[in-house]
Write a protein that holds these residues in place. Sequence first.
Motif, mmCIF file in Angstrom:
data_model
loop_
_atom_site.group_PDB
_atom_site.id
_atom_site.type_symbol
_atom_site.label_atom_id
_atom_site.label_comp_id
_atom_site.label_asym_id
_atom_site.label_seq_id
_atom_site.Cartn_x
_atom_site.Cartn_y
_atom_site.Cartn_z
ATOM 1 N N SER A 190 -18.347 -1.704 -26.339
ATOM 2 C CA SER A 190 -17.685 -1.190 -27.547
ATOM 3 C C SER A 190 -18.417 -1.653 -28.807
ATOM 4 O O SER A 190 -18.531 -0.897 -29.768
ATOM 5 N N GLN A 238 -21.502 0.520 -29.137
ATOM 6 C CA GLN A 238 -21.144 1.843 -29.644
ATOM 7 C C GLN A 238 -20.885 1.801 -31.147
ATOM 8 O O GLN A 238 -21.290 2.711 -31.875
ATOM 9 N N LYS A 260 -22.948 3.811 -33.973
ATOM 10 C CA LYS A 260 -22.266 4.695 -34.918
ATOM 11 C C LYS A 260 -22.634 4.335 -36.356
ATOM 12 O O LYS A 260 -22.946 5.213 -37.160
#
Length: 125
Positions: free
Chosen positions: A45, A48, A52
Motif C-alpha cells: 500500500s 502504491q 500515485k
Amino acid sequence: MRKDNAKRLKITLNFVICLGVVISLVIGLGILRFHAARLAYYLESVNQSIQKYSDEEVVLRQELSALVAPIRIYSYCKESLGMQKVVKAETLPVRTKTSTYSASKQETPSALQGWRSGLAWLLGR
C-alpha cells in the motif's frame, strides 16, 4: 508392575511435552507468517501511494512548465482574461523634495507651516 507403570508414565510425559513444544512452534511460526503477510500488505500500500504521488508530481511538473512558458502566459492572459497588448505605455512623473534627502535639518518656511505643507503636492497646491 510399578516399574512398568513408571516407565509408561515417563514416556507419556515426554510425548506430551514434545507435542506441546511442536504445537507451540507451529503456532509461533503461524503468528510470524501472519505478521509477515500483514507487513507485506502494508508495504504494497505504501508503494502504491508512492507511485500515485510520483505520477501526480509528473503531471504537476508538466502543468508548471506549460504555465511558465511565456507564450502560454500571453495566450492565457489574452484568451481567459481578455487582456490586450499595450501599444503605447505612459509614465507618470513623481516629484520629490531634495531637502528631505539632506543630512542636516534646516528650518524652511514650509517646515514652519506644519505637517500639511509637506503633503501639499498630493493635493496639487
